[in-house]
Design an enzyme around this catalytic site. Structure first.
Site, PDB file in Angstrom:
ATOM      1  N   GLY A   1       2.813   1.578  -5.010  1.00  0.00           N
ATOM      2  CA  GLY A   1       4.492   1.628  -6.140  1.00  0.00           C
ATOM      3  C   GLY A   1       3.971   2.139  -7.411  1.00  0.00           C
TER       4      GLY A   1
ATOM      5  CG  ASP B   1      -2.258   6.115  -3.260  1.00  0.00           C
ATOM      6  OD1 ASP B   1      -2.477   7.112  -2.315  1.00  0.00           O
ATOM      7  OD2 ASP B   1      -2.377   4.965  -3.533  1.00  0.00           O
TER       8      ASP B   1
ATOM      9  N   GLY C   1       0.895  -1.202  -0.205  1.00  0.00           N
ATOM     10  CA  GLY C   1       0.286   0.154  -0.112  1.00  0.00           C
ATOM     11  C   GLY C   1       0.728   0.680  -0.454  1.00  0.00           C
ATOM     12  CG  LEU C   2       4.369   1.642   1.269  1.00  0.00           C
ATOM     13  CD1 LEU C   2       5.991   1.578   1.346  1.00  0.00           C
ATOM     14  CD2 LEU C   2       4.208   3.124   2.125  1.00  0.00           C
TER      15      LEU C   2
END
Length: 629
Positions: free
Chosen positions: A403, A451, A400-401
């Protein structure tokens, strides 16, 4: 099919190359010790470029395709007709398609619009027509003419090509257009406007498409404009758009134009230098762009529910894409993320079980596909240059970053640089939407805007996705926050995470159904975000830590422990044993924390590592302090 008519300047005095400051031809001959004396009297369209290639050669290569054009015609004056006749025989151009307007002097010239009417009438043209000034040149002759035709066909009107004026180019030397960014309709055409009359820097050139049903307008214009000085295309489009209100649409070429109108020796030598340097530098230098991982520090996951969030890009992890010009378009698989070779069947099994089957190659391909589609729909004609794309990333997968969106974002940066697409063509809020659409529309990845917004704007960003904003303009309110003197955040993630996408569960459907608990929770996320923004502005870090804990508990109440999963809960509980604030920075698999007792960080790090997690201190990525693309 479309007929193409290339107009060559019909005024004798403007057909030749003149040195700056010299009127007489003998002055030209003496320039540079007679270096260009042999070009005296040569029409501008036939001036030799690098390797002897002439301006008209570029255009002939562009339009010489029977799939797009039924016929191509050249219109010139009698004074220069022989030059073009010789060019035609040498370049396999039908000599009978060189139209002679009969003029030999400035006084008996017909005017550009009358020359077009002559070609239409004498050749009995009854199809759509593309009109090009055959003695000007765009900086990049590799653009896709088929894309121009397709855009023209998609619109219920005429088409005018325009470009953005370069620094130093004055608007009072060009025809300036004001174009609606939504419909691409040309709302106003101003021929060489005085300073201050318009803020537009979009310049139209003699590069148009006319529908066959609109051709009678040409005769009507000539009937109403008997003075030859008014029979220019600038005056024609001014009349057609501003007075007759004929729908005309604009398409942008993301490149400048050179040698427009009357030019001097300095313009010609500058053009030669441009193409000489381009030839020497070909292929162009690789373009490398990075996008950074992000942590959601407040409000997530309400970005997908008309909420508010604050997120931050971090320099610890990034995705990097490199674009290199090449003969064909190539997407290179990553040796680790897109494996095609394995040590054994067992090796394949283990890698596939842990990482799945979806690497980054699909992200490159989907971004390229969506980019071409976007430019086509927005009326931006791209060059036909090909390239090779490769990527690298150190962003941990499935924690969950962001990517995936980082790879898409970096790819888009490269494509924009390669094709000279500006922030005006693809503004930041729309760019974030573009990246999200690549993932949701093309690859069916469940995601929200947070994001993509923070990876486009970079830094620490406050985001408001309120329904009225999203409905009215299609994007939210995005405000970069001050990053000076930030507290020390930490990040931990599972060494062997499951698919982070599962954490969204059925909350979206419950929200769409109007379930009050979920609807009110999303409003509460937004309220926490506003309070956190105030804490950032006041640098009240204990209050921020308290709000981070509240954010997690609110999320836990609507997603439930079963949905959050044991791995995420284990990390949260471990952080709280050391008195640290903690929450999920994304969809799951990682936690972000703020520990007010710095002395606890060393022991907390050991505890996370012993629990099989990766632990690191966050290095915020502040774009104002960085020079990297």
């Amino acid at each position: 099919m479309v007929n193409c008519v290339a107009l060559l300047q019909t005024i004798k005095q403007r057909n030749d190359l003149h040195p700056v400051g010299c009127r007489a031809r003998h002055g030209f001959r003496n320039t540079n010790q007679g270096l260009y004396a042999h070009l005296s009297g040569v029409p501008k369209a036939l001036l030799p470029g690098v390797g002897g290639k002439k301006i008209l050669d570029f255009w002939w290569e562009t339009v010489n395709t029977r799939q797009l054009f039924s016929e191509v015609y050249l219109v010139t004056n009698a004074d220069k007709f022989k030059h073009y006749e010789r060019w035609a025989t040498a370049n396999d151009f039908p000599v009978e398609n060189v139209v002679n307007d009969g003029s030999t002097t400035l006084d008996d010239r017909l005017g550009a619009v009358a020359d077009l009417e002559l070609a239409i009438r004498s050749r009995q043209l009854q199809d759509d027509i593309m009109v090009i000034a055959g003695d000007m040149l765009c900086a990049d002759q590799n653009f896709d003419i088929a894309q121009v035709i397709r855009f023209f066909r998609s619109k219920p009107g005429e088409l005018a090509i325009y470009y953005e004026l370069e620094t130093g180019e004055k608007s009072n030397s060009r025809g300036i257009v004001e174009v609606c960014p939504d419909t691409h309709r040309v709302m106003l055409f101003l021929e060489k406007p005085q300073e201050g009359l318009t803020a537009s820097r979009l310049a139209s050139v003699v590069f148009y498409c006319l529908r066959k049903e609109s051709l009678p307008y040409i005769s009507e214009f000539l009937y109403n404009h008997s003075d030859v000085t008014d029979r220019t295309f600038g005056k024609f489009w001014e009349w057609l758009i501003n007075e007759e209100k004929v729908p005309v649409y604009g398409m942008k070429l993301p490149t400048g134009f050179q040698l427009i109108g009357q030019v001097g020796l300095s313009d010609y030598t500058k053009w030669l230098a441009h193409y000489s340097s381009k030839q020497q530098l070909s292929p162009s230098k690789p373009i490398t762009c990075r996008s950074y991982a992000r942590v959601g520090v407040m409000g997530n996951p309400s970005d997908g529910f008309n909420g508010k969030t604050i997120a931050m890009t971090i320099a610890n992890f990034w995705a990097e894409v490199t674009l290199m010009e090449s003969q064909t378009l190539v997407l290179l698989p990553h040796p680790l993320n897109d494996p095609t070779e394995f040590g054994s069947l067992q090796d394949l099994f283990r890698i596939s079980r842990k990482e799945g089957y979806l690497g980054g190659l699909r992200l490159l391909q989907a971004t390229c596909k969506k980019f071409y589609q976007f430019c086509s729909e927005q009326g931006i004609a791209l060059s036909k240059q090909n390239f090779t794309l490769k990527y690298d990333t150190n962003i941990p997968r499935q924690v969950g970053l962001a990517g995936s969106s980082a790879i898409v974002s970096a790819t888009l940066k490269c494509l924009m640089k390669f094709y000279n697409i500006t922030d005006n063509d693809l503004p930041k809020p729309i760019r974030a939407n573009f990246i999200l659409n690549v993932e949701t529309d093309e690859l069916f990845i469940t995601a929200g805007l947070q994001d993509r917004v923070v990876q486009v704007y970079e830094g620490l960003v406050y985001m408001d996705f309120s329904k009225h904003l999203m409905d009215e303009r299609g994007f939210g309110e995005y405000i970069p926050l001050d990053m000076t003197d930030l507290p020390l955040f930490w990040l931990a993630y599972l060494g062997d995470p499951s698919d982070s996408g599962r954490i969204h569960s059925n909350v979206r459907q419950r929200w769409l159904n109007g379930e009050s608990v979920v609807v009110e929770a999303m409003k509460s996320f937004a309220d926490l975000t506003d309070q956190s923004r105030a804490a950032y502005e006041c640098k009240d870090w204990p209050r921020l830590a308290q709000l981070m804990d509240e954010n997690f508990e609110l999320r836990r109440s609507i997603y439930t422990d079963d949905c959050l999963g044991p791995g995420n809960l284990k990390m949260v509980n471990l952080a709280r044993q050391f008195g640290s604030a903690v929450k999920l920075p994304g969809s799951g698999g990682a936690v972000v924390g703020l520990c007010m007792e710095h002395g606890q960080l060393v022991e907390m790090k050991k505890a996370f590592q012993e629990a099989g997690c990766v632990f690191c201190l966050i290095v915020p990525y502040d774009p104002s302090q960085q020079g990297h693309a």
